[in-house]
Design an enzyme around this catalytic site. Structure first.
Site, PDB file in Angstrom:
ATOM      1  N   ASP A 187       0.868  -1.168   0.000  1.00  0.00           N
ATOM      2  CA  ASP A 187       0.000   0.000   0.000  1.00  0.00           C
ATOM      3  C   ASP A 187       0.914   1.230   0.000  1.00  0.00           C
ATOM      4  O   ASP A 187       2.127   1.112   0.217  1.00  0.00           O
ATOM      5  CB  ASP A 187      -0.881  -0.043   1.250  1.00  0.00           C
ATOM      6  CG  ASP A 187      -1.682   1.221   1.450  1.00  0.00           C
ATOM      7  OD1 ASP A 187      -2.368   1.644   0.501  1.00  0.00           O
ATOM      8  OD2 ASP A 187      -1.609   1.797   2.556  1.00  0.00           O
ATOM      9  N   ASP A 205      -0.150   5.186   1.081  1.00  0.00           N
ATOM     10  CA  ASP A 205      -0.418   6.068   2.224  1.00  0.00           C
ATOM     11  C   ASP A 205      -0.430   5.289   3.529  1.00  0.00           C
ATOM     12  O   ASP A 205      -1.130   4.285   3.659  1.00  0.00           O
ATOM     13  CB  ASP A 205      -1.797   6.722   2.050  1.00  0.00           C
ATOM     14  CG  ASP A 205      -1.690   8.149   1.575  1.00  0.00           C
ATOM     15  OD1 ASP A 205      -0.673   8.475   0.967  1.00  0.00           O
ATOM     16  OD2 ASP A 205      -2.626   8.928   1.823  1.00  0.00           O
ATOM     17  N   ASP A 261      -1.170  -0.572   5.971  1.00  0.00           N
ATOM     18  CA  ASP A 261      -1.493  -0.024   7.289  1.00  0.00           C
ATOM     19  C   ASP A 261      -2.972  -0.131   7.623  1.00  0.00           C
ATOM     20  O   ASP A 261      -3.370   0.191   8.742  1.00  0.00           O
ATOM     21  CB  ASP A 261      -1.093   1.452   7.351  1.00  0.00           C
ATOM     22  CG  ASP A 261      -2.002   2.319   6.487  1.00  0.00           C
ATOM     23  OD1 ASP A 261      -2.700   3.191   7.041  1.00  0.00           O
ATOM     24  OD2 ASP A 261      -2.031   2.123   5.264  1.00  0.00           O
TER      25      ASP A 261
END
Length: 225
Positions: A18, A20, A175
Site C-alpha cells: 500500500d 499512504d 497499514d
C-alpha cells in the site's frame, strides 16, 4: 505463523505495498471524507445513499443516485474526482516517503523480489511524494490506473499479474484493515504496519499474519531475526 519462505527471502516472489500510511505518512483522510460528503450533500444527495462507503465509492453511489433522477451524474463524478485529486496533490507537496521504507524496497529488489505498489491514491499524488517510485518498483497501480479499486480483489490480482507472481508466494504490506482483508481473501501473506490508520488489534482482526512497527522492519522480520 511465519510464511513458508521465512529465513529465505529469495523464495518470496513479490511484495505488494500500500502507499499512504505504509510507504509514506497518511493524508488527512477524515478531512477529505468530510469534503466529499459535503460535496454530495450540496447536490441534494441523501446521506443514506452513501453512508458507510469509502471516499471514492461515496462519489460513485451519489452519481448513480443523481443519474437515476435525470441529473448529470457524469459531471458530478468528474467534479468530485477533481476535488479528491486536488486535495491529494496539495497534501502530497508537503509529504515525503519514510526513508527506511525506501531502503527496504531497494533491498528487496536487490534480493530479486519483485515490488508493486497498489494504492487508492491518484498517480500524480503518489509521484509527488515519491518521484522516482517507478524506478524502484516493477508496477505502480494507482487509482487512475485501474477500473477496480481494492477492496476489489482485481486491484491486487492485476498487480500480481504484472509482476508475474503467485499469491501464495507473495506478501501484502499495508497499514489498513482493507489491505489485510483484501490480501487475505486473495491468499497473500499479510503484513500489517503501525504507521497509518489501524492499530494492532484491528489489523489482526482483519487478517494480518504479522504486525510490524513499520514497513522498514520487513526484511528483518522475514529473515527471522
Amino acid at each position: 505463523m511465519p510464511p513458508p519462505w521465512h529465513g529465505r527471502l529469495q523464495a518470496a516472489q513479490a511484495v505488494l505495498f500500500d502507499f499512504d500510511g505504509t510507504l509514506a505518512p497518511n493524508l488527512d483522510l477524515p478531512d477529505l471524507r468530510r469534503r466529499v460528503v459535503d460535496f454530495a450533500l450540496t447536490h441534494d444527495v441523501p446521506a443514506a445513499v452513501f453512508e458507510g462507503r469509502y471516499i471514492v465509492e461515496i462519489l460513485d453511489a451519489a452519481a448513480r443516485w443523481l443519474a437515476d433522477r435525470a441529473a448529470d451524474g457524469d459531471a458530478f463524478l468528474a467534479r468530485g474526482h477533481r476535488l479528491i485529486r486536488d486535495f491529494e496533490v496539495a497534501a502530497a507537496r508537503d509529504t515525503r516517503p519514510f526513508p527506511d521504507a525506501v531502503r527496504t524496497i531497494e533491498q528487496l529488489r536487490r534480493a530479486g523480489v519483485r515490488v508493486a505498489v497498489v494504492t487508492r491514491n491518484c498517480r500524480d499524488a503518489v509521484l509527488t511524494v515519491y518521484p522516482d517510485l517507478e524506478q524502484h518498483c516493477e508496477a505502480l497501480l494507482a487509482r487512475d490506473d485501474v477500473a477496480h479499486l481494492k477492496p476489489d480483489l482485481r486491484h491486487l490480482q492485476r498487480a500480481l499479474d504484472e509482476v508475474d507472481a503467485a499469491p501464495g508466494r507473495s506478501l501484502m504490506v499495508g497499514d489498513g484493515a482493507l489491505d489485510m482483508e483484501t490480501g487475505r481473501a486473495l491468499g497473500l501473506y499479510c503484513v500489517g504496519v503501525l504507521t497509518g490508520s489501524a492499530d494492532r488489534p484491528r489489523l489482526r482482526a482483519a487478517g494480518a499474519d504479522v504486525v510490524l512497527p513499520r514497513a522498514g522492519t520487513l526484511l528483518e522480520a522475514l529473515a527471522g531475526a
